[in-house]
Write a protein that holds these residues in place. Sequence first.
Motif, PDB file in Angstrom:
ATOM      1  N   THR A 166      -8.807  14.891  -8.428  1.00 41.60           N
ATOM      2  CA  THR A 166      -8.236  15.116  -9.474  1.00 41.60           C
ATOM      3  C   THR A 166      -8.722  13.536 -10.267  1.00 41.60           C
ATOM      4  OG1 THR A 166      -6.273  16.090  -9.157  1.00 41.60           O
ATOM      5  CG2 THR A 166      -6.235  14.526 -10.907  1.00 41.60           C
ATOM      6  N   VAL A 167      -8.912  12.627  -9.495  1.00 40.22           N
ATOM      7  CA  VAL A 167      -9.101  11.291  -9.904  1.00 40.22           C
ATOM      8  C   VAL A 167     -10.698  11.230 -10.522  1.00 40.22           C
ATOM      9  CG1 VAL A 167      -9.644   8.733  -9.580  1.00 40.22           C
ATOM     10  CG2 VAL A 167      -7.756   9.931  -8.358  1.00 40.22           C
ATOM     11  N   ARG A 168     -11.698  11.950  -9.701  1.00 39.80           N
ATOM     12  CA  ARG A 168     -13.017  12.173 -10.321  1.00 39.80           C
ATOM     13  C   ARG A 168     -13.017  12.847 -11.591  1.00 39.80           C
ATOM     14  NH1 ARG A 168     -18.328  12.960  -6.610  1.00 39.80           N
ATOM     15  NH2 ARG A 168     -19.443  13.976  -8.233  1.00 39.80           N
ATOM     16  N   ALA A 169     -12.357  13.931 -11.261  1.00 41.54           N
ATOM     17  CA  ALA A 169     -12.317  14.835 -12.531  1.00 41.54           C
ATOM     18  C   ALA A 169     -11.744  14.287 -13.913  1.00 41.54           C
ATOM     19  CB  ALA A 169     -11.478  16.076 -12.294  1.00 41.54           C
ATOM     20  N   TRP A 170     -10.947  13.383 -13.654  1.00 38.41           N
ATOM     21  CA  TRP A 170     -10.442  12.558 -14.992  1.00 38.41           C
ATOM     22  C   TRP A 170     -11.892  11.752 -15.687  1.00 38.41           C
ATOM     23  CZ3 TRP A 170      -5.923  12.598 -16.940  1.00 38.41           C
ATOM     24  CH2 TRP A 170      -5.433  11.583 -17.938  1.00 38.41           C
ATOM     25  N   PHE A 171     -12.504  11.209 -14.914  1.00 44.05           N
ATOM     26  CA  PHE A 171     -13.936  10.599 -15.418  1.00 44.05           C
ATOM     27  C   PHE A 171     -14.782  11.498 -15.618  1.00 44.05           C
ATOM     28  CE2 PHE A 171     -11.425   7.032 -12.886  1.00 44.05           C
ATOM     29  CZ  PHE A 171     -11.177   6.261 -14.082  1.00 44.05           C
ATOM     30  N   TYR A 172     -14.956  12.708 -14.956  1.00 40.47           N
ATOM     31  CA  TYR A 172     -16.124  13.585 -15.113  1.00 40.47           C
ATOM     32  C   TYR A 172     -15.481  14.788 -15.166  1.00 40.47           C
ATOM     33  CZ  TYR A 172     -18.874   9.596 -13.079  1.00 40.47           C
ATOM     34  OH  TYR A 172     -19.369   8.271 -13.095  1.00 40.47           O
ATOM     35  N   PRO A 173     -15.078  15.226 -16.569  1.00 42.71           N
ATOM     36  CA  PRO A 173     -14.278  16.443 -16.659  1.00 42.71           C
ATOM     37  C   PRO A 173     -15.022  17.510 -16.642  1.00 42.71           C
ATOM     38  CG  PRO A 173     -14.231  14.815 -18.545  1.00 42.71           C
ATOM     39  CD  PRO A 173     -14.768  14.285 -17.419  1.00 42.71           C
ATOM     40  N   ASP A 174     -16.372  17.473 -17.059  1.00 39.83           N
ATOM     41  CA  ASP A 174     -17.072  18.704 -17.441  1.00 39.83           C
ATOM     42  C   ASP A 174     -17.999  18.988 -16.050  1.00 39.83           C
ATOM     43  OD1 ASP A 174     -16.322  18.660 -20.150  1.00 39.83           O
ATOM     44  OD2 ASP A 174     -17.812  17.096 -20.586  1.00 39.83           O
ATOM     45  N   ILE A 212       0.749  -1.293  -0.162  1.00 40.34           N
ATOM     46  CA  ILE A 212      -0.019   0.045  -0.046  1.00 40.34           C
ATOM     47  C   ILE A 212       0.779   1.126   0.092  1.00 40.34           C
ATOM     48  CG2 ILE A 212      -1.585   1.315   1.216  1.00 40.34           C
ATOM     49  CD1 ILE A 212      -2.427  -1.486   2.666  1.00 40.34           C
ATOM     50  N   THR A 213       0.453   2.223  -0.921  1.00 45.16           N
ATOM     51  CA  THR A 213       1.259   3.373  -0.765  1.00 45.16           C
ATOM     52  C   THR A 213       0.289   4.484  -0.802  1.00 45.16           C
ATOM     53  OG1 THR A 213       2.891   2.624  -2.063  1.00 45.16           O
ATOM     54  CG2 THR A 213       2.684   4.950  -2.145  1.00 45.16           C
ATOM     55  N   VAL A 214       0.312   5.594   0.135  1.00 47.10           N
ATOM     56  CA  VAL A 214      -0.504   6.886   0.079  1.00 47.10           C
ATOM     57  C   VAL A 214       0.437   8.163  -0.504  1.00 47.10           C
ATOM     58  CG1 VAL A 214      -1.882   8.215   1.538  1.00 47.10           C
ATOM     59  CG2 VAL A 214      -1.718   5.901   2.198  1.00 47.10           C
ATOM     60  N   THR A 215      -0.353   8.762  -1.374  1.00 47.05           N
ATOM     61  CA  THR A 215       0.150   9.841  -1.829  1.00 47.05           C
ATOM     62  C   THR A 215      -0.505  11.214  -1.548  1.00 47.05           C
ATOM     63  OG1 THR A 215      -0.704   9.900  -4.256  1.00 47.05           O
ATOM     64  CG2 THR A 215       1.320   8.718  -3.753  1.00 47.05           C
ATOM     65  N   ARG A 239       1.389  15.532  -6.331  1.00 47.86           N
ATOM     66  CA  ARG A 239       0.356  16.010  -6.933  1.00 47.86           C
ATOM     67  C   ARG A 239       0.154  15.098  -8.198  1.00 47.86           C
ATOM     68  NH1 ARG A 239      -1.005  19.558 -10.883  1.00 47.86           N
ATOM     69  NH2 ARG A 239       0.900  20.580 -11.019  1.00 47.86           N
ATOM     70  N   LEU A 240      -1.105  14.587  -8.310  1.00 47.59           N
ATOM     71  CA  LEU A 240      -1.371  13.660  -9.301  1.00 47.59           C
ATOM     72  C   LEU A 240      -1.840  14.471 -10.595  1.00 47.59           C
ATOM     73  CD1 LEU A 240      -1.960  10.657 -10.199  1.00 47.59           C
ATOM     74  CD2 LEU A 240      -4.501  11.193  -9.733  1.00 47.59           C
ATOM     75  N   THR A 241      -1.153  14.109 -11.708  1.00 44.43           N
ATOM     76  CA  THR A 241      -1.408  14.819 -12.955  1.00 44.43           C
ATOM     77  C   THR A 241      -2.158  13.987 -14.057  1.00 44.43           C
ATOM     78  OG1 THR A 241       0.611  14.313 -13.770  1.00 44.43           O
ATOM     79  CG2 THR A 241       0.407  16.546 -12.629  1.00 44.43           C
ATOM     80  N   ARG A 242      -1.950  12.414 -14.194  1.00 45.56           N
ATOM     81  CA  ARG A 242      -2.502  11.743 -15.125  1.00 45.56           C
ATOM     82  C   ARG A 242      -2.321  10.129 -14.478  1.00 45.56           C
ATOM     83  NH1 ARG A 242       0.559   8.914 -17.925  1.00 45.56           N
ATOM     84  NH2 ARG A 242      -1.005   8.351 -19.349  1.00 45.56           N
ATOM     85  N   PHE A 243      -3.061   9.629 -14.991  1.00 50.14           N
ATOM     86  CA  PHE A 243      -3.089   7.891 -14.599  1.00 50.14           C
ATOM     87  C   PHE A 243      -3.638   7.180 -15.827  1.00 50.14           C
ATOM     88  CE2 PHE A 243      -6.843   9.293 -12.556  1.00 50.14           C
ATOM     89  CZ  PHE A 243      -7.551   8.521 -13.187  1.00 50.14           C
ATOM     90  N   ASP A 244      -3.282   5.893 -15.934  1.00 54.00           N
ATOM     91  CA  ASP A 244      -4.024   4.922 -16.873  1.00 54.00           C
ATOM     92  C   ASP A 244      -4.159   3.825 -16.321  1.00 54.00           C
ATOM     93  OD1 ASP A 244      -1.555   3.602 -16.579  1.00 54.00           O
ATOM     94  OD2 ASP A 244      -0.785   4.194 -18.599  1.00 54.00           O
ATOM     95  N   GLU A 245      -4.327   2.736 -16.778  1.00 58.37           N
ATOM     96  CA  GLU A 245      -4.873   1.506 -16.336  1.00 58.37           C
ATOM     97  C   GLU A 245      -3.853   0.804 -15.166  1.00 58.37           C
ATOM     98  OE1 GLU A 245      -3.149   0.092 -20.240  1.00 58.37           O
ATOM     99  OE2 GLU A 245      -4.481   1.958 -19.197  1.00 58.37           O
ATOM    100  N   ALA A 246      -2.624   1.348 -14.979  1.00 59.96           N
ATOM    101  CA  ALA A 246      -1.678   0.712 -14.274  1.00 59.96           C
ATOM    102  C   ALA A 246      -0.670   1.439 -13.670  1.00 59.96           C
ATOM    103  CB  ALA A 246      -1.202  -0.605 -15.174  1.00 59.96           C
TER     104      ALA A 246
END
Length: 399
Positions: A156-164, A27-30, A125-132
């Motif tokens: 940021t994670v939520r906004a990746w899937f709901y950008p609008d 487990i890692t927390v950022t 600070r998370l900027t992007r991610f893909d499936e892995a």
Amino acid sequence: MRILIVGGGIGGLAAALSLHAAGFTEITVTESVEEIRPLGVGINLLPHAVRELTELGLAEQLEETGRATAELTYFDRHGSLIWSEPRGLAAGYHWPQFSIHRGELQMLLLREVEARGVPVLTGRRLTRFDEAEAEFADGSTLGFDLLVGADGIRSTVRAWFYPDEGPPPWNGLVLWRGTTNAQPFLSGRSMIMAGDGERKFVAYPIKDGLINWIAERPVVGEAADRGDWNRRVPAQEILPHFEQWRFDWLDVPGLIAGAEAIYEYPMVDRDPLPRWTYGRVTLLGDAAHAMYPIGSNGASQAILDARALAFHLARSGDVDHALLAYEQDRREPTTALCLANRQMGPEIVMKLVHERAPDGFTDIEQVLPRAEREAIAASYKRLAGFHPDLLNQRPSYTP
């Protein structure tokens, strides 16, 4: 399984503890800030959240850090009693309710996470991610088999899937929060709410000699800094709106004037989502279901999310099935709770009394009969998952 938790707030840290207790080791927390500091003011941990933290072994630390709440009492804007009910152990729960400083709770959780050997990486600070793989603003990357977005109302994670989605919607009310060194009131462990459905004042002790308070009123115009809890304002901006709120048992202007720091926060939430999970990425806490601070449920629901997620992952050999079970467990109840809080939840009693007796009352039974008050309180407890009959009998989230 490599689990990456984005967000080192109460929800993210509770998730790390829950997952570790369930047997997960990678487990890692950022966290985006460079240093996690004990910011904020007081919150309430309801018995359903205290149960989960107790089962994680934190009962003694909570007892030392917070103040056990004995009762919740509602008054109208004139200081007349509407409704009072016991809380925690006095209400028949198997676990107490705690009033506690949000920052001190966060630091307590942080110490426990680090003591269990779970790395907490700050300045990421998370900027992007893909499936892995997740990428951060400093150019670093981390691989994962499961990513948990616990990064708050501006996720940021939520906004990746709901950008609008845009900024969190505001309901026109502004909260001012502070803590003041002051003498105890009523039982000394009372949480009080006084108001009329628009203006409201909440107060409760979070340690000996320290009172946490919230003042609330409508504001004309546009709200700034939606989702920022740390904007400071002077007491002079607030006092004119509550200068007549001096009751026999509490001096509201005195509490406001005596605060070392006061923070302004527009009352915002997020619209409920139709879906939290996309592949091996899911949401938790405010990132999933930010709600109005009604009924003392924000942090408590994030802790329930954390425990439910760990439970379903530990119980299932299939991650996709576990994430589906987690979302089925938690999304519908938190959606209902978010919508109920938009209708004032149990605090509706203050609005109803003001509508029926705007100049005050001498007999509350003639204004809001006891049966109606009891029904409002019980209905909300059931909706939020902390009615004592349900909570005391519910199976544990410990796998």
